[in-house]
Design a protein around this motif. Structure first.
Motif, short mmCIF file in Angstrom:
data_model
loop_
_atom_site.label_atom_id
_atom_site.label_comp_id
_atom_site.label_asym_id
_atom_site.label_seq_id
_atom_site.Cartn_x
_atom_site.Cartn_y
_atom_site.Cartn_z
N HIS A 111 31.08 38.43 59.59
CA HIS A 111 32.33 38.24 58.86
C HIS A 111 32.41 39.27 57.75
O HIS A 111 31.42 39.52 57.05
N ASN A 112 33.57 39.89 57.58
CA ASN A 112 33.82 40.84 56.50
C ASN A 112 34.94 40.30 55.63
O ASN A 112 36.02 40.01 56.13
N LYS A 113 34.67 40.18 54.35
CA LYS A 113 35.66 39.66 53.40
C LYS A 113 35.78 40.64 52.25
O LYS A 113 34.80 41.15 51.74
N SER A 114 37.01 40.90 51.83
CA SER A 114 37.29 41.71 50.65
C SER A 114 37.87 40.81 49.58
O SER A 114 38.76 40.01 49.86
N ILE A 115 37.35 40.94 48.35
CA ILE A 115 37.86 40.15 47.25
C ILE A 115 38.09 41.06 46.04
O ILE A 115 37.43 42.08 45.89
N SER A 116 39.04 40.68 45.20
CA SER A 116 39.28 41.42 43.97
C SER A 116 39.23 40.49 42.75
O SER A 116 39.35 40.94 41.62
N VAL A 117 39.08 39.20 43.01
CA VAL A 117 38.89 38.19 41.96
C VAL A 117 37.79 37.25 42.42
O VAL A 117 37.47 37.20 43.62
N THR A 163 32.98 42.48 50.04
CA THR A 163 33.24 43.70 49.29
C THR A 163 34.17 43.41 48.13
O THR A 163 35.24 42.81 48.32
N ASN A 164 33.76 43.83 46.95
CA ASN A 164 34.58 43.70 45.74
C ASN A 164 35.43 44.95 45.65
O ASN A 164 34.93 46.04 45.44
N THR A 165 36.73 44.79 45.79
CA THR A 165 37.64 45.93 45.77
C THR A 165 38.18 46.22 44.37
O THR A 165 39.00 47.13 44.20
N SER A 166 37.72 45.46 43.38
CA SER A 166 38.23 45.66 42.02
C SER A 166 37.26 46.50 41.19
O SER A 166 36.15 46.81 41.62
N GLY A 167 37.67 46.81 40.00
CA GLY A 167 36.84 47.59 39.09
C GLY A 167 36.04 46.74 38.12
O GLY A 167 35.46 47.26 37.17
N VAL A 168 36.01 45.42 38.35
CA VAL A 168 35.25 44.51 37.49
C VAL A 168 34.34 43.63 38.35
O VAL A 168 34.55 43.48 39.54
N VAL A 169 33.33 43.05 37.72
CA VAL A 169 32.42 42.14 38.42
C VAL A 169 33.17 40.87 38.80
O VAL A 169 33.94 40.33 37.99
N VAL A 170 32.95 40.38 40.02
CA VAL A 170 33.52 39.11 40.46
C VAL A 170 32.40 38.25 41.05
O VAL A 170 31.29 38.73 41.30
N ASN A 171 32.70 36.99 41.28
CA ASN A 171 31.73 36.07 41.86
C ASN A 171 32.21 35.55 43.20
O ASN A 171 33.40 35.27 43.37
N THR A 175 27.06 37.12 42.18
CA THR A 175 27.72 38.23 41.52
C THR A 175 27.87 39.41 42.47
O THR A 175 26.91 39.84 43.11
N VAL A 176 29.10 39.94 42.55
CA VAL A 176 29.37 41.13 43.34
C VAL A 176 29.87 42.20 42.36
O VAL A 176 30.93 42.05 41.75
N ALA A 177 29.11 43.26 42.19
CA ALA A 177 29.45 44.30 41.22
C ALA A 177 30.75 45.01 41.62
O ALA A 177 31.16 45.00 42.77
N ALA A 178 31.36 45.64 40.63
CA ALA A 178 32.61 46.37 40.85
C ALA A 178 32.44 47.43 41.93
O ALA A 178 31.46 48.18 41.94
N SER A 179 33.36 47.42 42.88
CA SER A 179 33.41 48.40 43.97
C SER A 179 32.13 48.44 44.80
O SER A 179 31.75 49.49 45.32
N ARG A 180 31.48 47.30 44.96
CA ARG A 180 30.24 47.20 45.75
C ARG A 180 30.36 46.10 46.80
O ARG A 180 31.28 45.30 46.79
N THR A 181 29.36 46.06 47.68
CA THR A 181 29.32 45.07 48.76
C THR A 181 28.00 44.31 48.71
O THR A 181 26.95 44.92 48.53
N ASN A 182 28.07 43.00 48.87
CA ASN A 182 26.89 42.17 49.08
C ASN A 182 26.88 41.75 50.54
O ASN A 182 27.91 41.39 51.10
N ILE A 183 25.69 41.77 51.14
CA ILE A 183 25.54 41.31 52.52
C ILE A 183 24.69 40.04 52.49
O ILE A 183 23.55 40.06 52.01
#
Length: 91
Positions: free
Chosen positions: A10-16, A39-47, A64-72
């Motif tokens: 599963h691939n999910k993109s989040i910005s919040v 994948t966090n598509t925003s410029g800020v850390v999201v959960n 925690t998913v860092a800004a513009s990064r991906t957690n697997i």
């Protein structure tokens, strides 16, 4: 929502910050593994928050998913329990 019956990946993109739920988890007599890339598509850390009861290493959920990064995340259902691991902040 992450549907275990729909796919093993599963691939999910989040910005919040987001709450994820599971559907169609395997019955307690069956085992299954799924991989979830968030994948966090925003410029800020999201959960990314997952359902309660998941067994994380050292009993600490990786959210925690860092800004513009991906957690697997790897989720493994065995005997009715769900175990999880995460590789964080892939660029």
């Amino acid at each position: 929502m992450i549907d275990w019956a729909a796919s093993n990946t599963h691939n999910k993109s989040i910005s919040v910050s987001s709450i994820f739920t599971f559907s169609n988890t395997p019955p307690s007599g069956q085992s299954q593994t799924i991989i979830v890339a968030i994948t966090n598509t925003s410029g800020v850390v999201v959960n990314a928050t997952f359902p309660a009861g998941i067994r994380w290493p050292n009993a600490v959920a990786i959210t925690t998913v860092a800004a513009s990064r991906t957690n697997i995340y790897t989720f493994i259902s065995i005997g009715g329990n769900i175990y999880a691991t995460a590789v964080e902040n892939l660029g």
